[in-house]
Motif scaffolding. Structure first.
Motif, short mmCIF file in Angstrom:
data_model
loop_
_atom_site.label_atom_id
_atom_site.label_comp_id
_atom_site.label_asym_id
_atom_site.label_seq_id
_atom_site.Cartn_x
_atom_site.Cartn_y
_atom_site.Cartn_z
N GLU A 1 32.45 55.50 53.25
CA GLU A 1 32.49 55.31 54.70
C GLU A 1 33.92 55.02 55.12
OE1 GLU A 1 29.75 52.15 55.51
OE2 GLU A 1 28.03 53.30 54.82
N SER A 2 34.41 55.78 56.10
CA SER A 2 35.76 55.54 56.60
C SER A 2 35.85 56.00 58.05
CB SER A 2 36.81 56.27 55.75
OG SER A 2 36.75 57.66 55.99
N ILE A 3 36.97 55.69 58.68
CA ILE A 3 37.15 56.11 60.07
C ILE A 3 37.27 57.63 60.18
CG2 ILE A 3 38.12 53.93 60.89
CD1 ILE A 3 40.89 55.13 60.56
N LYS A 4 37.61 58.29 59.07
CA LYS A 4 37.70 59.75 59.04
C LYS A 4 36.32 60.41 58.92
CE LYS A 4 42.27 59.81 56.96
NZ LYS A 4 43.08 60.22 55.81
N GLY A 5 35.31 59.62 58.62
CA GLY A 5 33.96 60.14 58.46
C GLY A 5 33.32 59.66 57.19
N ASN A 6 32.06 59.98 57.06
CA ASN A 6 31.30 59.57 55.89
C ASN A 6 31.11 60.76 54.97
OD1 ASN A 6 31.02 57.08 57.16
ND2 ASN A 6 29.16 57.73 58.20
N LYS A 7 31.09 60.48 53.66
CA LYS A 7 30.99 61.55 52.68
C LYS A 7 30.04 61.16 51.56
CE LYS A 7 33.85 64.28 49.56
NZ LYS A 7 35.16 64.43 48.95
N LEU A 8 29.10 62.03 51.27
CA LEU A 8 28.16 61.84 50.16
C LEU A 8 28.66 62.66 48.98
CD1 LEU A 8 25.40 60.87 48.99
CD2 LEU A 8 24.44 62.99 49.89
N ASP B 1 25.37 54.24 46.03
CA ASP B 1 26.10 53.09 46.57
C ASP B 1 26.88 53.50 47.81
OD1 ASP B 1 29.17 53.52 45.83
OD2 ASP B 1 27.99 54.14 44.09
N THR B 2 27.15 52.51 48.63
CA THR B 2 28.06 52.72 49.75
C THR B 2 29.39 52.08 49.38
OG1 THR B 2 27.33 50.68 50.85
CG2 THR B 2 26.22 52.71 51.49
N ARG B 3 30.46 52.64 49.93
CA ARG B 3 31.80 52.12 49.66
C ARG B 3 32.57 52.12 50.96
NH1 ARG B 3 33.27 55.46 44.09
NH2 ARG B 3 31.30 54.95 43.07
N ARG B 4 33.07 50.92 51.30
CA ARG B 4 33.92 50.82 52.49
C ARG B 4 35.07 49.87 52.20
NH1 ARG B 4 29.41 48.00 53.46
NH2 ARG B 4 28.27 49.76 54.29
N LYS B 5 36.21 50.18 52.76
CA LYS B 5 37.42 49.35 52.57
C LYS B 5 37.30 48.09 53.40
CE LYS B 5 39.95 51.99 49.91
NZ LYS B 5 40.44 51.62 48.66
#
Length: 143
Positions: A57-64, A139-143
Motif C-alpha cells: 500500500e502506497s500513495i502511488k497505489g496498491n499492488k497485489l 500480508d499488507t505492507r505500508r511504510k
C-alpha cells in the motif's frame, strides 16, 4: 443434568482454546525459522502447496503480488548473516472451524532495529494428521 451440561460446555471451551494454542504455536514456529533463516524449520509447519501473497500500500497505489514458495525459501536462506531483521507480531486473533483455522496477526517489521514497514498477516491453516500446516499467507505492507 445442569452439571453434565456445564461439564460438556467446559470441555468444548477447553478444546477450542487448545486448538487456538496449537495454531499460534505453528505460526510461532514459522517465525522462529524465519528469524533464524532456517527454511527447514519453516517448511516443517507449511504445506507443500503454500500460497504466498502481499499487498503493498502506497500513495502511488496498491499492488497485489504473488510469490512462489520455492523462491520465498531461497530468498530467506540467501539473507546475509550480518543482515538484522525482526518481524514483531503484535497480537493474534485466531478462529478455528474443524480442520481449518485463520489467524490475523498485526506486525511491525524492523531492519537493523529501525522500523521498515508494518501491516497485518493473514494465515490460513489446515489440520493434517500430523498437525496444523500453513496453506496460505497474505500480508499488507505500508511504510
Amino acid at each position: 443434568m445442569k452439571r453434565v451440561s456445564l461439564v460438556i460446555s467446559l470441555f468444548f471451551v477447553f478444546l477450542a482454546n487448545a486448538q487456538k494454542e496449537e495454531v499460534q504455536k505453528t505460526i510461532e514456529t514459522f517465525f522462529e525459522g524465519f528469524h533464524a533463516k532456517d527454511t527447514v524449520k519453516m517448511k516443517s509447519v507449511c504445506s507443500e502447496k503454500l500460497i504466498l501473497q502481499s499487498i503493498s500500500e502506497s500513495i502511488k497505489g496498491n499492488k497485489l503480488t504473488d510469490e512462489k514458495a520455492k523462491e520465498f525459501y531461497f530468498s530467506i536462506a540467501s539473507i546475509p548473516s550480518d543482515f538484522k531483521f525482526n518481524e514483531k507480531i503484535l497480537s493474534y486473533s485466531i478462529q478455528v472451524d474443524g480442520t481449518m483455522a485463520h489467524a490475523w496477526t498485526p506486525y511491525e517489521f524492523y531492519i537493523n532495529d529501525k522500523i521498515s514497514h508494518s501491516g497485518v498477516n493473514a494465515f490460513t491453516l489446515f489440520k493434517e494428521q500430523n498437525g496444523w500446516k500453513i496453506i496460505h499467507v497474505i500480508d499488507t505492507r505500508r511504510k
